[in-house]
Design a protein around this motif. Sequence first.
Motif, PDB file in Angstrom:
ATOM      1  N   GLN A  34       0.819  -1.215   0.000  1.00  9.58           N
ATOM      2  CA  GLN A  34       0.000   0.000   0.000  1.00  9.58           C
ATOM      3  C   GLN A  34       0.850   1.261   0.000  1.00  9.58           C
ATOM      4  OE1 GLN A  34      -2.399  -1.180   3.500  1.00  9.58           O
ATOM      5  NE2 GLN A  34      -4.217  -0.726   2.267  1.00  9.58           N
ATOM      6  N   ALA A  35       2.030   1.159   0.595  1.00  4.97           N
ATOM      7  CA  ALA A  35       2.924   2.316   0.665  1.00  4.97           C
ATOM      8  C   ALA A  35       3.856   2.398  -0.534  1.00  4.97           C
ATOM      9  CB  ALA A  35       3.748   2.255   1.952  1.00  4.97           C
ATOM     10  N   GLY A  36       3.707   1.461  -1.480  1.00  9.02           N
ATOM     11  CA  GLY A  36       4.559   1.475  -2.665  1.00  9.02           C
ATOM     12  C   GLY A  36       5.905   0.819  -2.461  1.00  9.02           C
ATOM     13  N   LEU A  37       6.032  -0.021  -1.432  1.00  8.42           N
ATOM     14  CA  LEU A  37       7.284  -0.705  -1.133  1.00  8.42           C
ATOM     15  C   LEU A  37       7.165  -2.180  -1.500  1.00  8.42           C
ATOM     16  CD1 LEU A  37       8.003   0.788   2.417  1.00  8.42           C
ATOM     17  CD2 LEU A  37       9.070   1.476   0.256  1.00  8.42           C
ATOM     18  N   PRO A  38       8.304  -2.842  -1.775  1.00 10.97           N
ATOM     19  CA  PRO A  38       8.253  -4.293  -2.006  1.00 10.97           C
ATOM     20  C   PRO A  38       7.805  -5.003  -0.738  1.00 10.97           C
ATOM     21  CG  PRO A  38      10.519  -3.530  -1.828  1.00 10.97           C
ATOM     22  CD  PRO A  38       9.666  -2.312  -1.909  1.00 10.97           C
ATOM     23  N   ARG A  42      10.242 -11.681   6.631  1.00 10.87           N
ATOM     24  CA  ARG A  42      10.666 -11.720   8.026  1.00 10.87           C
ATOM     25  C   ARG A  42      10.293 -10.447   8.789  1.00 10.87           C
ATOM     26  NH1 ARG A  42      16.744 -14.447   7.936  1.00 10.87           N
ATOM     27  NH2 ARG A  42      16.130 -16.427   6.972  1.00 10.87           N
ATOM     28  N   ARG A  43       9.066 -10.002   8.636  1.00 12.64           N
ATOM     29  CA  ARG A  43       8.586  -8.844   9.409  1.00 12.64           C
ATOM     30  C   ARG A  43       8.063  -9.345  10.744  1.00 12.64           C
ATOM     31  NH1 ARG A  43       7.653  -3.844   6.943  1.00 12.64           N
ATOM     32  NH2 ARG A  43       8.431  -3.802   4.795  1.00 12.64           N
ATOM     33  N   ARG A  44       8.670  -8.856  11.816  1.00 14.15           N
ATOM     34  CA  ARG A  44       8.277  -9.302  13.146  1.00 14.15           C
ATOM     35  C   ARG A  44       6.943  -8.710  13.576  1.00 14.15           C
ATOM     36  NH1 ARG A  44      13.446  -7.770  16.619  1.00 14.15           N
ATOM     37  NH2 ARG A  44      13.225  -5.929  15.292  1.00 14.15           N
ATOM     38  N   THR A  45       6.585  -7.551  13.004  1.00 12.99           N
ATOM     39  CA  THR A  45       5.322  -6.890  13.337  1.00 12.99           C
ATOM     40  C   THR A  45       4.562  -6.600  12.052  1.00 12.99           C
ATOM     41  OG1 THR A  45       6.382  -4.719  13.288  1.00 12.99           O
ATOM     42  CG2 THR A  45       6.248  -5.838  15.417  1.00 12.99           C
ATOM     43  N   PRO A  46       3.243  -6.525  12.138  1.00 16.70           N
ATOM     44  CA  PRO A  46       2.469  -6.215  10.926  1.00 16.70           C
ATOM     45  C   PRO A  46       2.662  -4.775  10.486  1.00 16.70           C
ATOM     46  CG  PRO A  46       1.042  -6.227  12.848  1.00 16.70           C
ATOM     47  CD  PRO A  46       2.387  -6.725  13.309  1.00 16.70           C
ATOM     48  N   GLY A  47       2.380  -4.527   9.226  1.00 20.79           N
ATOM     49  CA  GLY A  47       2.422  -3.163   8.713  1.00 20.79           C
ATOM     50  C   GLY A  47       3.806  -2.655   8.403  1.00 20.79           C
ATOM     51  N   LEU A  48       3.918  -1.329   8.353  1.00 17.00           N
ATOM     52  CA  LEU A  48       5.184  -0.682   8.046  1.00 17.00           C
ATOM     53  C   LEU A  48       6.083  -0.609   9.274  1.00 17.00           C
ATOM     54  CD1 LEU A  48       3.953   2.359   5.889  1.00 17.00           C
ATOM     55  CD2 LEU A  48       4.948   0.222   5.060  1.00 17.00           C
ATOM     56  N   ARG A  49       7.374  -0.524   9.030  1.00 20.28           N
ATOM     57  CA  ARG A  49       8.323  -0.278  10.105  1.00 20.28           C
ATOM     58  C   ARG A  49       8.413   1.234  10.344  1.00 20.28           C
ATOM     59  NH1 ARG A  49      11.411  -4.048   6.748  1.00 20.28           N
ATOM     60  NH2 ARG A  49      11.395  -6.131   7.720  1.00 20.28           N
ATOM     61  N   ARG A  50       8.870   1.614  11.527  1.00 22.52           N
ATOM     62  CA  ARG A  50       9.029   3.034  11.837  1.00 22.52           C
ATOM     63  C   ARG A  50       9.964   3.717  10.855  1.00 22.52           C
ATOM     64  NH1 ARG A  50       9.847   2.595  18.411  1.00 22.52           N
ATOM     65  NH2 ARG A  50       7.633   2.482  18.982  1.00 22.52           N
ATOM     66  N   GLU A  51      11.069   3.057  10.535  1.00 17.24           N
ATOM     67  CA  GLU A  51      12.031   3.683   9.625  1.00 17.24           C
ATOM     68  C   GLU A  51      11.455   3.876   8.230  1.00 17.24           C
ATOM     69  OE1 GLU A  51      13.385  -0.697  10.262  1.00 17.24           O
ATOM     70  OE2 GLU A  51      12.545   0.958  11.434  1.00 17.24           O
ATOM     71  N   GLU A  52      10.516   3.005   7.853  1.00 21.06           N
ATOM     72  CA  GLU A  52       9.887   3.150   6.537  1.00 21.06           C
ATOM     73  C   GLU A  52       8.950   4.361   6.518  1.00 21.06           C
ATOM     74  OE1 GLU A  52       9.840  -1.526   5.088  1.00 21.06           O
ATOM     75  OE2 GLU A  52       8.203  -0.745   6.346  1.00 21.06           O
TER      76      GLU A  52
END
Length: 310
Positions: A34-38, A42-52
């Motif tokens: 949704q944010a235009g990222l690949p 291995r994402r430990r949490t759902p959604g975007l990361r803070r750094e993203e």
Amino acid sequence: MTTANGQHRTAPPDRRAELAAFLRTRRERITPEQAGLPPGSRRRTPGLRREEVAQLSGVGVTWYTWLEQGRPINASPQVLTAIARILLLDQAEREHLFRLADLPDAAAAGAIPTGCEKVLPEVQEIIDAVMPMPACVLNERFDLLAWNAPYAALWPGVVGAAPGERNILWMVFTHADCCHPYVNRHEQVARLVAQLRGAYGRHVGEPAWTGFVRRLQAVSPQFAQLWDAHDVASQATYLKIFRHPAYAQLALTTTSLAVQAVPGTRIVVYRPADEITRKAIAALLAGEGVDAHYPCWELHQQRAADLAVS
């Protein structure tokens, strides 16, 4: 919020905690796609990361992390707007974000552009249901967005104008005196301009508003004088005296009701203030007097034809 010395004031602790929780939940619901990222792995949490979120918003990772941790830092309207865009916040969520950051006034800058409002079908149904009372939907700039049958019967001139010219203030200040719809014109126009000035404070710098005010100043010295007075008024219940080609005087009380689903719009209902007005509206709805014209009507028609030829 901005203090007297021009510095942004940080939100109180309880708001900062609420802001941190709100940002975290909004971030976790947005997928990388949704944010235009690949999509990544291995994402430990759902959604975007803070750094993203920080990178996409154009802010530092540390700063955004502190914001989401509820630390006492300043957030400008520009940065919050960028974050709201990345997190795909709708208008209600965006306003909530700005309130939590103690910048509620700045949230209005991102509201639905005035003049482009869409009248919801249920709102049209409501104004149709209040018949035989005339009713309409206006925005803060007094653009006429919708109306019911009694309103059209009373004021066919503004209803029949081109879509871009259906504006109450424009009609009031450019209409000829000989057939002006307001009996108590001088009292009413001052109040309308004061209401416009109050709304203008939420739209300073917006091209549509600036252009509208300048056009009115150019065509109406009366409007220019009233505008320069800087009087301010809010929407309230008023008694207005109108006239119609078939009726010398119609007394109606206006009541404004905000349409929360579309910020900046309101329903205005005109309640007959006496039995004469009530019967006149009923007669107009029955078709009696709808073809009546003021004595000056033929002169205005001829002038319009001459202008069209020239």
